[in-house]
Design a protein around this motif. Sequence first.
Motif, short mmCIF file in Angstrom:
data_model
loop_
_atom_site.label_atom_id
_atom_site.label_comp_id
_atom_site.label_asym_id
_atom_site.label_seq_id
_atom_site.Cartn_x
_atom_site.Cartn_y
_atom_site.Cartn_z
N VAL A 1 -81.20 32.72 -13.75
CA VAL A 1 -81.17 32.90 -12.30
C VAL A 1 -80.04 33.83 -11.88
CG1 VAL A 1 -80.72 31.70 -10.11
CG2 VAL A 1 -82.35 30.75 -11.76
N PHE A 2 -78.90 33.74 -12.56
CA PHE A 2 -77.75 34.58 -12.20
C PHE A 2 -78.08 36.06 -12.28
CE2 PHE A 2 -73.68 36.71 -12.98
CZ PHE A 2 -72.91 36.19 -11.94
N ILE B 1 -91.10 39.38 -23.32
CA ILE B 1 -91.27 37.93 -23.30
C ILE B 1 -90.91 37.33 -24.66
CG2 ILE B 1 -93.01 36.09 -23.18
CD1 ILE B 1 -94.39 37.72 -20.98
N ILE B 2 -91.38 37.97 -25.73
CA ILE B 2 -91.06 37.49 -27.08
C ILE B 2 -89.56 37.58 -27.34
CG2 ILE B 2 -91.36 37.92 -29.55
CD1 ILE B 2 -93.72 36.55 -28.23
N LEU B 3 -88.96 38.70 -26.95
CA LEU B 3 -87.51 38.86 -27.12
C LEU B 3 -86.75 37.79 -26.36
CD1 LEU B 3 -85.08 40.47 -28.18
CD2 LEU B 3 -85.21 41.86 -26.09
N GLY B 4 -87.18 37.54 -25.11
CA GLY B 4 -86.53 36.50 -24.31
C GLY B 4 -86.63 35.14 -24.97
N LYS C 1 -77.56 33.17 -23.52
CA LYS C 1 -78.72 33.43 -24.37
C LYS C 1 -80.01 33.43 -23.56
CE LYS C 1 -79.96 28.75 -25.89
NZ LYS C 1 -80.02 27.80 -27.01
N GLY C 2 -80.06 32.61 -22.50
CA GLY C 2 -81.25 32.60 -21.65
C GLY C 2 -81.46 33.92 -20.94
N ALA C 3 -80.35 34.61 -20.66
CA ALA C 3 -80.41 35.85 -19.89
C ALA C 3 -80.50 37.11 -20.75
CB ALA C 3 -79.19 35.94 -18.98
N ILE C 4 -80.36 36.98 -22.06
CA ILE C 4 -80.32 38.16 -22.93
C ILE C 4 -81.57 39.01 -22.78
CG2 ILE C 4 -80.50 38.88 -25.35
CD1 ILE C 4 -78.35 36.85 -26.02
N THR D 1 -89.87 37.18 -18.52
CA THR D 1 -88.90 37.26 -19.62
C THR D 1 -87.84 36.17 -19.47
OG1 THR D 1 -89.24 39.64 -19.86
CG2 THR D 1 -87.20 38.73 -20.76
N GLY D 2 -87.37 35.96 -18.26
CA GLY D 2 -86.40 34.91 -18.02
C GLY D 2 -86.99 33.53 -18.29
N PHE D 3 -88.20 33.31 -17.85
CA PHE D 3 -88.86 32.02 -18.10
C PHE D 3 -89.02 31.78 -19.59
CE2 PHE D 3 -92.64 29.33 -18.59
CZ PHE D 3 -92.28 28.25 -17.81
N ALA D 4 -89.36 32.84 -20.32
CA ALA D 4 -89.51 32.74 -21.77
C ALA D 4 -88.19 32.38 -22.44
CB ALA D 4 -90.05 34.04 -22.35
N GLY D 5 -87.08 32.90 -21.90
CA GLY D 5 -85.77 32.58 -22.45
C GLY D 5 -85.46 31.10 -22.36
N VAL D 6 -85.81 30.49 -21.23
CA VAL D 6 -85.58 29.05 -21.06
C VAL D 6 -86.55 28.26 -21.94
CG1 VAL D 6 -85.53 27.14 -19.42
CG2 VAL D 6 -84.71 29.40 -18.73
N CYS D 7 -87.78 28.74 -22.07
CA CYS D 7 -88.73 28.08 -22.98
C CYS D 7 -88.20 28.11 -24.41
CB CYS D 7 -90.09 28.76 -22.91
SG CYS D 7 -91.03 28.40 -21.41
#
Length: 201
Positions: free
Chosen positions: A113-114, A6-9, A62-65, A84-90
Amino acid sequence: MTFFWIILGYLAGSFPTGFLAARLVKGVDIRTFGSGNVGATNVGRLMGKKWAVFVSVTDMLKGAIGILAARACGINDPWTIACTGFAGVCGHNFPVWLGFRGGKGVSSTYGVVFFLFPPLSFLLAPLGGIIWFVLLKAKGYVSLASLISLWSLPLIAGFFSFPFPYIASTIALATLSTFRHRENIRRLFEGTESSFRKNKQ
Protein backbone atom coordinates in the motif's frame (compact mmCIF):
# COMPACT_ATOMS: atom_id res chain seq x y z
CA MET A 1 3.95 -8.76 -19.66
CA THR A 2 1.57 -8.26 -16.73
CA PHE A 3 1.88 -11.96 -15.95
CA PHE A 4 5.67 -11.57 -15.61
CA TRP A 5 5.30 -8.86 -12.97
CA ILE A 6 2.67 -10.87 -11.09
CA ILE A 7 5.02 -13.87 -10.94
CA LEU A 8 7.91 -11.65 -9.85
CA GLY A 9 5.74 -10.09 -7.15
CA TYR A 10 4.69 -13.51 -5.88
CA LEU A 11 8.23 -14.90 -5.79
CA ALA A 12 9.61 -11.82 -4.01
CA GLY A 13 6.76 -11.88 -1.50
CA SER A 14 7.28 -15.58 -0.82
CA PHE A 15 10.76 -15.06 0.65
CA PRO A 16 10.35 -16.78 4.07
CA THR A 17 11.73 -14.06 6.34
CA GLY A 18 10.25 -15.20 9.65
CA PHE A 19 10.98 -18.86 8.98
CA LEU A 20 14.64 -18.18 8.16
CA ALA A 21 15.13 -15.82 11.10
CA ALA A 22 13.81 -18.39 13.59
CA ARG A 23 15.72 -21.25 11.97
CA LEU A 24 19.06 -19.44 11.73
CA VAL A 25 18.99 -17.67 15.11
CA LYS A 26 17.07 -20.09 17.32
CA GLY A 27 17.25 -23.33 15.37
CA VAL A 28 13.46 -23.53 15.58
CA ASP A 29 10.87 -24.18 12.89
CA ILE A 30 8.56 -21.25 13.63
CA ARG A 31 5.66 -23.27 12.21
CA THR A 32 5.86 -25.55 15.27
CA PHE A 33 5.84 -22.68 17.77
CA GLY A 34 3.00 -20.57 19.15
CA SER A 35 0.35 -19.93 16.53
CA GLY A 36 2.40 -21.74 13.89
CA ASN A 37 2.42 -18.57 11.82
CA VAL A 38 5.61 -17.34 10.10
CA GLY A 39 4.76 -13.65 10.51
CA ALA A 40 6.22 -10.99 12.76
CA THR A 41 3.78 -11.47 15.65
CA ASN A 42 4.69 -15.11 16.16
CA VAL A 43 8.38 -14.39 15.62
CA GLY A 44 8.10 -11.79 18.37
CA ARG A 45 6.73 -14.40 20.76
CA LEU A 46 9.77 -16.58 20.13
CA MET A 47 12.57 -14.05 19.65
CA GLY A 48 11.46 -10.74 21.11
CA LYS A 49 10.38 -7.33 19.93
CA LYS A 50 13.50 -6.42 17.93
CA TRP A 51 13.22 -9.49 15.75
CA ALA A 52 9.49 -8.90 15.33
CA VAL A 53 10.24 -5.41 14.03
CA PHE A 54 12.97 -6.72 11.73
CA VAL A 55 10.68 -9.37 10.23
CA SER A 56 7.81 -6.91 9.91
CA VAL A 57 9.91 -4.33 8.04
CA THR A 58 11.45 -6.99 5.81
CA ASP A 59 8.01 -8.38 5.02
CA MET A 60 6.87 -4.89 4.06
CA LEU A 61 9.75 -4.47 1.66
CA LYS A 62 9.47 -7.90 0.04
CA GLY A 63 5.77 -7.35 -0.62
CA ALA A 64 6.58 -4.17 -2.51
CA ILE A 65 9.56 -5.43 -4.53
CA GLY A 66 7.42 -6.41 -7.50
CA ILE A 67 5.80 -2.97 -7.64
CA LEU A 68 9.13 -1.17 -7.29
CA ALA A 69 10.72 -3.29 -10.03
CA ALA A 70 7.78 -2.73 -12.37
CA ARG A 71 7.82 1.04 -11.85
CA ALA A 72 11.61 1.10 -12.32
CA CYS A 73 11.02 -0.49 -15.73
CA GLY A 74 8.45 2.15 -16.64
CA ILE A 75 5.31 0.13 -15.87
CA ASN A 76 2.59 2.42 -14.54
CA ASP A 77 -0.61 0.68 -15.62
CA PRO A 78 -2.80 0.73 -12.48
CA TRP A 79 -4.16 -2.80 -12.91
CA THR A 80 -0.68 -4.22 -13.47
CA ILE A 81 0.64 -2.47 -10.37
CA ALA A 82 -2.39 -3.48 -8.29
CA CYS A 83 -2.20 -7.14 -9.34
CA THR A 84 1.56 -7.25 -8.79
CA GLY A 85 1.14 -5.92 -5.27
CA PHE A 86 -1.63 -8.39 -4.52
CA ALA A 87 0.59 -11.19 -5.80
CA GLY A 88 3.36 -10.05 -3.44
CA VAL A 89 1.08 -10.48 -0.43
CA CYS A 90 -0.14 -13.83 -1.76
CA GLY A 91 3.51 -14.88 -1.91
CA HIS A 92 3.91 -14.08 1.77
CA ASN A 93 0.66 -15.81 2.72
CA PHE A 94 1.15 -18.86 0.51
CA PRO A 95 4.91 -19.27 -0.11
CA VAL A 96 5.85 -22.05 -2.48
CA TRP A 97 9.01 -22.68 -0.42
CA LEU A 98 7.03 -23.56 2.72
CA GLY A 99 4.32 -25.70 1.21
CA PHE A 100 2.07 -22.63 0.79
CA ARG A 101 1.86 -22.21 4.57
CA GLY A 102 2.81 -18.63 5.31
CA GLY A 103 1.74 -15.54 7.23
CA LYS A 104 -1.38 -13.41 7.37
CA GLY A 105 -0.09 -10.61 5.19
CA VAL A 106 -0.56 -7.53 7.35
CA SER A 107 3.00 -6.19 7.12
CA SER A 108 3.29 -7.16 3.46
CA THR A 109 -0.01 -5.42 2.71
CA TYR A 110 1.25 -2.21 4.28
CA GLY A 111 4.44 -2.43 2.24
CA VAL A 112 2.40 -2.78 -0.93
CA VAL A 113 0.00 0.00 0.00
CA PHE A 114 2.85 2.41 0.79
CA PHE A 115 4.14 2.20 -2.79
CA LEU A 116 0.81 1.63 -4.50
CA PHE A 117 0.02 5.17 -5.69
CA PRO A 118 2.73 7.65 -4.66
CA PRO A 119 2.77 10.26 -3.35
CA LEU A 120 -0.74 9.83 -1.93
CA SER A 121 -0.01 6.28 -0.78
CA PHE A 122 2.87 7.65 1.29
CA LEU A 123 0.06 9.14 3.40
CA LEU A 124 -2.40 6.24 3.13
CA ALA A 125 -0.18 3.59 4.71
CA PRO A 126 0.85 5.71 7.75
CA LEU A 127 -2.79 6.66 8.39
CA GLY A 128 -3.68 2.97 8.44
CA GLY A 129 -0.71 2.37 10.72
CA ILE A 130 -1.93 5.02 13.14
CA ILE A 131 -5.36 3.36 13.25
CA TRP A 132 -3.66 0.01 13.92
CA PHE A 133 -1.57 1.49 16.77
CA VAL A 134 -4.49 3.27 18.43
CA LEU A 135 -6.68 0.17 18.30
CA LEU A 136 -3.90 -2.04 19.62
CA LYS A 137 -3.39 0.26 22.60
CA ALA A 138 -7.13 0.62 23.18
CA LYS A 139 -8.22 -3.01 22.76
CA GLY A 140 -5.04 -5.05 23.14
CA TYR A 141 -5.69 -7.41 20.23
CA VAL A 142 -3.22 -7.47 17.32
CA SER A 143 -5.69 -9.30 15.09
CA LEU A 144 -8.54 -6.86 15.71
CA ALA A 145 -6.29 -3.83 15.19
CA SER A 146 -4.91 -5.36 11.99
CA LEU A 147 -8.29 -6.16 10.47
CA ILE A 148 -9.94 -2.83 11.24
CA SER A 149 -6.90 -0.88 10.02
CA LEU A 150 -6.80 -2.87 6.78
CA TRP A 151 -10.49 -2.29 6.12
CA SER A 152 -9.97 1.42 6.75
CA LEU A 153 -7.56 1.59 3.79
CA PRO A 154 -10.17 1.39 0.98
CA LEU A 155 -12.23 4.06 2.74
CA ILE A 156 -9.25 6.38 3.05
CA ALA A 157 -8.18 5.62 -0.53
CA GLY A 158 -11.67 6.44 -1.75
CA PHE A 159 -11.65 9.70 0.22
CA PHE A 160 -8.41 10.70 -1.51
CA SER A 161 -9.81 9.69 -4.92
CA PHE A 162 -7.36 6.90 -5.69
CA PRO A 163 -7.87 5.28 -9.10
CA PHE A 164 -10.33 2.40 -8.92
CA PRO A 165 -7.75 -0.39 -9.46
CA TYR A 166 -5.88 0.72 -6.35
CA ILE A 167 -9.05 0.95 -4.26
CA ALA A 168 -10.04 -2.50 -5.52
CA SER A 169 -6.63 -3.85 -4.53
CA THR A 170 -6.97 -2.55 -0.96
CA ILE A 171 -10.38 -4.25 -0.73
CA ALA A 172 -8.90 -7.49 -2.09
CA LEU A 173 -5.98 -7.32 0.34
CA ALA A 174 -8.26 -6.67 3.32
CA THR A 175 -10.48 -9.57 2.23
CA LEU A 176 -7.46 -11.86 1.92
CA SER A 177 -6.21 -10.93 5.38
CA THR A 178 -9.68 -11.43 6.83
CA PHE A 179 -9.67 -14.96 5.41
CA ARG A 180 -6.24 -15.58 6.91
CA HIS A 181 -7.46 -14.27 10.29
CA ARG A 182 -10.58 -16.46 10.36
CA GLU A 183 -9.41 -18.41 13.44
CA ASN A 184 -8.55 -15.16 15.22
CA ILE A 185 -12.02 -13.83 14.41
CA ARG A 186 -13.58 -16.98 15.86
CA ARG A 187 -11.51 -16.58 19.05
CA LEU A 188 -12.44 -12.90 19.31
CA PHE A 189 -16.13 -13.82 19.31
CA GLU A 190 -15.46 -16.59 21.83
CA GLY A 191 -13.40 -14.29 24.06
CA THR A 192 -10.33 -16.53 23.88
CA GLU A 193 -8.12 -14.48 21.55
CA SER A 194 -4.60 -13.77 22.85
CA SER A 195 -4.32 -10.22 24.16
CA PHE A 196 -1.28 -8.01 23.79
CA ARG A 197 -1.96 -6.66 27.29
CA LYS A 198 -2.10 -10.11 28.87
CA ASN A 199 1.12 -11.11 27.12
CA LYS A 200 2.89 -8.16 28.72
CA GLN A 201 1.78 -9.03 32.25
